[in-house]
Design a protein around this motif. Sequence first.
Motif, mmCIF file in Angstrom:
data_model
loop_
_atom_site.group_PDB
_atom_site.id
_atom_site.type_symbol
_atom_site.label_atom_id
_atom_site.label_comp_id
_atom_site.label_asym_id
_atom_site.label_seq_id
_atom_site.Cartn_x
_atom_site.Cartn_y
_atom_site.Cartn_z
ATOM 1 N N ALA A 1 0.773 -1.200 -0.004
ATOM 2 C CA ALA A 1 0.070 0.127 0.076
ATOM 3 C C ALA A 1 0.829 1.412 -0.131
ATOM 4 C CB ALA A 1 -0.839 -0.061 0.948
ATOM 5 N N THR A 2 1.961 1.373 0.756
ATOM 6 C CA THR A 2 2.496 2.582 0.907
ATOM 7 C C THR A 2 4.112 2.390 0.848
ATOM 8 O OG1 THR A 2 2.320 2.611 3.295
ATOM 9 C CG2 THR A 2 0.671 3.938 2.043
ATOM 10 N N HIS A 3 4.912 3.661 0.615
ATOM 11 C CA HIS A 3 6.224 3.505 0.702
ATOM 12 C C HIS A 3 6.495 4.987 1.580
ATOM 13 C CE1 HIS A 3 10.454 3.698 -0.325
ATOM 14 N NE2 HIS A 3 10.220 5.189 -0.302
ATOM 15 N N GLY A 4 7.816 4.806 2.243
ATOM 16 C CA GLY A 4 8.238 5.912 3.031
ATOM 17 C C GLY A 4 9.721 5.800 3.090
ATOM 18 N N SER A 5 10.412 6.844 3.044
ATOM 19 C CA SER A 5 11.960 7.063 3.277
ATOM 20 C C SER A 5 12.310 6.498 4.545
ATOM 21 C CB SER A 5 12.254 8.512 2.827
ATOM 22 O OG SER A 5 11.900 8.970 1.918
ATOM 23 N N ASP A 6 13.410 5.951 4.573
ATOM 24 C CA ASP A 6 13.803 5.199 5.956
ATOM 25 C C ASP A 6 14.832 6.082 6.383
ATOM 26 O OD1 ASP A 6 16.387 4.487 4.229
ATOM 27 O OD2 ASP A 6 15.836 2.502 4.730
ATOM 28 N N ALA A 7 15.584 7.116 6.090
ATOM 29 C CA ALA A 7 16.556 7.744 6.531
ATOM 30 C C ALA A 7 16.627 9.419 5.818
ATOM 31 C CB ALA A 7 17.748 7.149 6.262
ATOM 32 N N PRO A 8 17.386 10.220 6.418
ATOM 33 C CA PRO A 8 17.305 11.592 6.009
ATOM 34 C C PRO A 8 18.134 11.660 4.540
ATOM 35 C CG PRO A 8 18.031 11.678 8.011
ATOM 36 C CD PRO A 8 17.698 10.168 7.882
ATOM 37 N N GLU A 9 19.101 10.576 4.354
ATOM 38 C CA GLU A 9 19.907 10.526 3.018
ATOM 39 C C GLU A 9 18.839 9.904 1.918
ATOM 40 O OE1 GLU A 9 20.991 8.897 5.883
ATOM 41 O OE2 GLU A 9 22.065 10.729 6.495
ATOM 42 N N THR A 10 18.228 9.024 2.147
ATOM 43 C CA THR A 10 17.211 8.367 1.207
ATOM 44 C C THR A 10 15.991 9.156 1.069
ATOM 45 O OG1 THR A 10 16.406 7.063 2.938
ATOM 46 C CG2 THR A 10 17.628 5.772 1.508
ATOM 47 N N ALA A 11 15.461 10.142 1.975
ATOM 48 C CA ALA A 11 14.503 11.073 1.875
ATOM 49 C C ALA A 11 14.924 12.294 0.651
ATOM 50 C CB ALA A 11 14.072 11.771 3.187
ATOM 51 N N ALA A 12 16.203 12.578 0.869
ATOM 52 C CA ALA A 12 16.754 13.532 -0.026
ATOM 53 C C ALA A 12 17.002 13.027 -1.560
ATOM 54 C CB ALA A 12 18.280 14.017 0.476
ATOM 55 N N PHE A 13 17.432 12.147 -1.563
ATOM 56 C CA PHE A 13 17.499 11.160 -2.703
ATOM 57 C C PHE A 13 16.188 11.099 -3.420
ATOM 58 C CE2 PHE A 13 16.970 7.063 -5.172
ATOM 59 C CZ PHE A 13 17.424 7.512 -6.371
ATOM 60 N N GLU A 14 15.076 10.478 -2.485
ATOM 61 C CA GLU A 14 13.689 10.071 -3.258
ATOM 62 C C GLU A 14 13.093 11.320 -3.510
ATOM 63 O OE1 GLU A 14 13.753 5.910 -0.905
ATOM 64 O OE2 GLU A 14 12.318 7.305 -0.363
ATOM 65 N N LEU A 15 13.014 12.447 -2.796
ATOM 66 C CA LEU A 15 12.413 13.574 -2.901
ATOM 67 C C LEU A 15 12.922 14.226 -4.372
ATOM 68 C CD1 LEU A 15 12.342 15.295 0.437
ATOM 69 C CD2 LEU A 15 10.252 14.745 -0.902
ATOM 70 N N SER A 16 14.230 14.337 -4.593
ATOM 71 C CA SER A 16 14.847 14.814 -5.640
ATOM 72 C C SER A 16 14.381 13.989 -6.942
ATOM 73 C CB SER A 16 16.246 15.141 -5.449
ATOM 74 O OG SER A 16 16.845 13.935 -5.477
ATOM 75 N N TYR A 17 14.309 12.733 -6.695
ATOM 76 C CA TYR A 17 14.073 11.775 -7.922
ATOM 77 C C TYR A 17 12.700 12.225 -8.346
ATOM 78 C CZ TYR A 17 14.275 7.164 -10.344
ATOM 79 O OH TYR A 17 14.415 6.352 -11.435
ATOM 80 N N PHE A 18 11.782 12.748 -7.563
ATOM 81 C CA PHE A 18 10.420 12.839 -8.062
ATOM 82 C C PHE A 18 9.970 14.298 -8.385
ATOM 83 C CE2 PHE A 18 9.947 8.263 -7.045
ATOM 84 C CZ PHE A 18 9.064 7.849 -8.404
ATOM 85 N N PHE A 19 10.726 15.251 -7.435
ATOM 86 C CA PHE A 19 10.315 16.555 -7.596
ATOM 87 C C PHE A 19 11.322 17.620 -7.540
ATOM 88 C CE2 PHE A 19 7.038 14.490 -4.504
ATOM 89 C CZ PHE A 19 6.032 14.715 -5.321
ATOM 90 N N ARG A 20 11.086 18.542 -8.571
ATOM 91 C CA ARG A 20 11.989 19.701 -8.588
ATOM 92 C C ARG A 20 11.599 20.552 -7.386
ATOM 93 N NH1 ARG A 20 9.984 22.800 -13.133
ATOM 94 N NH2 ARG A 20 11.774 24.339 -13.028
ATOM 95 N N GLY A 21 12.735 21.171 -7.033
ATOM 96 C CA GLY A 21 12.726 22.112 -5.968
ATOM 97 C C GLY A 21 11.633 22.930 -5.918
ATOM 98 N N LEU A 22 11.209 23.477 -7.209
ATOM 99 C CA LEU A 22 10.055 24.543 -7.456
ATOM 100 C C LEU A 22 8.779 23.996 -7.169
ATOM 101 C CD1 LEU A 22 11.152 26.250 -10.748
ATOM 102 C CD2 LEU A 22 10.976 27.494 -8.432
ATOM 103 N N GLU A 23 8.669 22.511 -7.195
ATOM 104 C CA GLU A 23 7.290 21.824 -6.748
ATOM 105 C C GLU A 23 7.034 21.820 -5.463
ATOM 106 O OE1 GLU A 23 6.313 19.055 -10.121
ATOM 107 O OE2 GLU A 23 8.588 18.609 -9.597
ATOM 108 N N LEU A 24 8.197 22.099 -4.634
ATOM 109 C CA LEU A 24 7.698 21.791 -3.266
ATOM 110 C C LEU A 24 7.334 23.125 -2.387
ATOM 111 C CD1 LEU A 24 11.053 19.829 -2.544
ATOM 112 C CD2 LEU A 24 8.782 18.731 -2.612
ATOM 113 N N VAL A 25 6.295 23.207 -2.319
ATOM 114 C CA VAL A 25 5.469 24.398 -1.629
ATOM 115 C C VAL A 25 5.630 24.279 -0.006
ATOM 116 C CG1 VAL A 25 4.087 24.752 -3.667
ATOM 117 C CG2 VAL A 25 3.289 23.582 -1.594
#
Length: 137
Positions: A113-137
Amino acid sequence: MERTFAIIKPDAVAAGHSGAILQRIETAGFAVVAMRLTRLSKSDAEGFYAVHRERPFFDALTTFMSSGPAVVLALSAPEAISKWRTLMGATDPANADEGTMRRDFGTSIDRNATHGSDAPETAAFELSYFFRGLELV
Ligand code: GDP
């Protein structure tokens, strides 16, 4: 405030659980800072899960993740990474605590059902894999 990356996986979207999962996310106090419905290609999924390339379930996992639309999300909250992991529950829905996303909406370890990053480094990689900085409001 911390940001994490989440996915409502294709099984949950196909089952019509996106709205219920989003409601729980907001009720739990996360701010949604980016959100998109998307369908990953097989190679998108392989890049996202590259860390699992040598695992026996890699092909099944990336085939499933590219099998239909998914909702990709950037979430913000104090300690968002661990908070979202707790709300999701254990990887295998059979072992997930009552009231968690995976217990309530997952059906098996590979359709959980769901995925979630498991650490700050993976969160940074995964956020940038899907979103450009400008899309993060
Ligand atoms: P997560 O961080 O809880 O999502 O778990 P992992 O990073 O270890 O694994 C990534 C995803 O691969 C999980 O969410 C599962 O959907 C899948 N997965 C993990 N372990 C297995 C397994 O033993 N068999 C299968 N079929 N899928 C698995």
